[in-house]
Design an enzyme around this catalytic site. Structure first.
Site, PDB file in Angstrom:
ATOM      1  CG  LEU A 107      -1.776  -1.311   1.335  1.00 38.60           C
ATOM      2  CD1 LEU A 107      -2.542  -1.322   2.657  1.00 38.60           C
ATOM      3  CD2 LEU A 107      -2.717  -1.448   0.150  1.00 38.60           C
ATOM      4  N   GLY A 109       0.051   4.601  -0.933  1.00 40.28           N
ATOM      5  CA  GLY A 109      -0.718   5.804  -1.227  1.00 40.28           C
ATOM      6  C   GLY A 109      -0.396   6.994  -0.360  1.00 40.28           C
ATOM      7  N   GLY A 110       0.430   6.788   0.690  1.00 37.89           N
ATOM      8  CA  GLY A 110       0.652   7.843   1.671  1.00 37.89           C
ATOM      9  C   GLY A 110       1.829   8.748   1.363  1.00 37.89           C
ATOM     10  CE  LYS A 121       5.779   6.826   6.882  1.00 37.68           C
ATOM     11  NZ  LYS A 121       4.755   6.435   7.882  1.00 37.68           N
ATOM     12  N   GLY A 212      -8.726   5.609   1.565  1.00 37.56           N
ATOM     13  CA  GLY A 212      -8.253   4.584   2.497  1.00 37.56           C
ATOM     14  C   GLY A 212      -7.933   3.273   1.799  1.00 37.56           C
ATOM     15  CG  HIS A 213      -5.698   0.533   4.103  1.00 30.26           C
ATOM     16  ND1 HIS A 213      -6.670  -0.130   4.821  1.00 30.26           N
ATOM     17  CD2 HIS A 213      -4.911   1.151   5.013  1.00 30.26           C
ATOM     18  CE1 HIS A 213      -6.460   0.069   6.118  1.00 30.26           C
ATOM     19  NE2 HIS A 213      -5.405   0.853   6.265  1.00 30.26           N
ATOM     20  CG  ASP A 243       4.302   2.825   6.998  1.00 29.06           C
ATOM     21  OD1 ASP A 243       3.721   1.719   7.096  1.00 29.06           O
ATOM     22  OD2 ASP A 243       3.797   3.896   7.419  1.00 29.06           O
ATOM     23  CE  LYS A 386       1.928   3.442  10.361  1.00 30.92           C
ATOM     24  NZ  LYS A 386       1.415   3.293   8.980  1.00 30.92           N
TER      25      LYS A 386
END
Length: 471
Positions: A107, A109-110, A121, A212-213, A243, A386
């Site tokens: 994932l 997307g952030g 990220k 969102g995922h 991450d 994070k």
């Protein structure tokens, strides 16, 4: 608009519900009117998904929240990782046959905004010059080389990360890791007051967001990659946050999934791990009305927040590492069966506008799959970054690295990792964080570190026990 009216036919709706749904249908029609011809099919598919999500949100507003008396902890019913049959990693042929049925999805997307960075990220350096993406590719490269396979890496990007990610993929040509990318959906932000889109212009990026995922299943299906991988003989997809540096391919888990009877497959497995002081706000698995479900803190009634965060009652939390049957994703998507709980993410824009983003969590789909289970895995499989506090841990001598995989140093004599809290006023941004360390301190004997104020560390510092520094 016509399709929405057809969908509503025969439903018994409140006046407020009906008005909101009809008004939204008109707004969606305006979005489609402005949409360029070459984008119409893609945007129409995404607006269909958004309309269904919005309708569920309106439904939920008139329904009671989670009924706490029905919530039952699920820790005792988790599959134990230690009970899994162990596959000999040196049995090349057996492992190869398993890996040929696997797809890995990250994932992606952030953005790095929580750490003061611009861009994806996944492109932040976390170990030397290696980024999250570098380490992910290194893990799969080693796996593919050792077992003579070609496990693909699929990146689910958002419109925020897609362009920058595409630009960097050239460096992995020749790595032996096939890399595919697709974009998750793009939904309109709605006003916190009117619940209507704040803008219908597709070019205004501030008016749109990735939902969102939980959007993974439909977005993966719409990308055509799901169909491709099923035709290629793939059976399962391992999904995790990019991450999470502990989320690597686990042969024993894959073996468990592929060993289930054909008439009783395990279509979904989610990894949980024991809760610690740092995890009190994480989602957990529960039994609710006879089904295994994911419960996030946003769904918990205010009067029960303390009980939810208690380590004594809810002993496990969700890592967001998931193993999912590809054929089941296809079946459920074609049946339009997805009905995950809607997360209402309220924000304030830079211009002071109150907006709402409607999102879903991928783990909440557990209730839709046959034979779904949770598995309690070792803590090493959950190593998220994070904040810069987490970055300090993974950059330190607490971890050794081999083939992109971080392992807790054998020199660490205590179980678990230290609890670190760095003041966000001085340490939030990666750039500022790095300037405040001459070298990364020795953390092997550290239990707890709290730093507040204008503090810098020199070279060759050793931190032990509990350290509190306030300036």
């Amino acid at each position: 608009y016509t399709q929405t009216m057809a969908d509503l036919k025969g439903k018994r709706l409140s006046v407020v519900h009906l008005d909101a749904t009809m008004d939204m249908a008109l707004e969606i029609a305006e979005i489609m009117r402005k949409c360029p011809a070459e984008q119409k099919q893609e945007v129409a598919t995404q607006m269909d998904g958004f309309t269904r999500l919005f309708t569920r949100y309106i439904d939920d507003r008139s329904n009671p929240p989670v009924q706490w008396e029905k919530v039952m902890p699920a820790a005792k019913s988790m599959q134990s990782y230690d009970s899994l049959s162990t596959v000999d990693p040196d049995n090349i042929e057996a492992v190869r046959q398993h890996l040929e049925k696997l797809v890995v999805v990250k994932l992606n997307g952030g953005l790095g905004t929580s750490m003061g960075c611009k861009g994806p990220k996944s492109l932040i350096a976390v170990r030397g010059e290696d980024t999250f993406l570098d380490l992910t590719v290194q893990q799969l490269q080693a796996l593919n080389l050792k077992y003579g396979v070609s496990v693909p890496l699929v990146l689910m990007n958002s419109f925020n990360t897609h362009s920058d990610t595409q630009k960097i993929l050239w460096k992995f040509h020749g790595s032996g890791v096939p890399i595919f990318t697709f974009q998750q959906s793009c939904y309109p932000r709605v006003s916190g007051e009117s619940l209507m889109p704040i803008d219908t212009d597709l070019e205004n990026k501030e008016a749109w967001y990735p939902p969102g995922h939980g959007d993974f299943y439909e977005a993966f299906y719409n990308s055509s990659y799901l169909t491709k991988f099923i035709k290629d003989g793939k059976k399962y997809v391992f999904v995790s946050n990019i991450d999470n540096l502990g989320a690597n391919v686990d042969i024993n888990i894959l073996n468990f999934l592929l060993s289930q009877p054909a008439d009783k497959p395990c279509e979904f497995m989610t990894e949980v791990t024991d809760k610690t002081r740092a995890d009190v706000k994480g989602g957990t698995l529960i039994h609710y009305e006879g089904k295994l479900r994911l419960l996030e803190i946003a769904q918990v009634p205010k009067d029960y927040i303390d009980e939810f965060t208690s380590v004594s009652k809810f002993k496990i939390f969700n890592t967001n590492n998931m193993w999912v049957n590809l054929a089941a994703i296809k079946r459920l998507t074609e049946q339009k069966a997805w009905n995950m709980e809607v997360i209402c993410n309220q924000k304030v824009t830079d211009k002071g506008m109150h907006i709402v983003q409607l999102e879903t969590a991928a783990g909440a789909a557990i209730k839709h799959f046959e034979g779904a289970v949770g598995i309690n895995v070792p803590r090493r499989r959950f190593l998220p970054v994070k904040l810069t506090s987490d970055l300090l841990l993974v950059m330190s001598n607490l971890y050794t690295i081999k083939d992109g995989t971080l392992s807790l140093s054998q020199k660490r004599q205590f179980p678990g990792v230290p609890l670190i809290k760095l003041g966000q006023d001085k340490f939030k941004k990666v750039k500022d964080f790095l300037l405040r360390f001459g070298t990364i301190p020795d953390l092997l004997e550290l239990d707890h570190l709290t730093v507040s104020g204008d503090v810098s560390f020199g070279k060759n510092i050793v931190l032990k026990g509990t350290v509190i520094i306030i300036a």
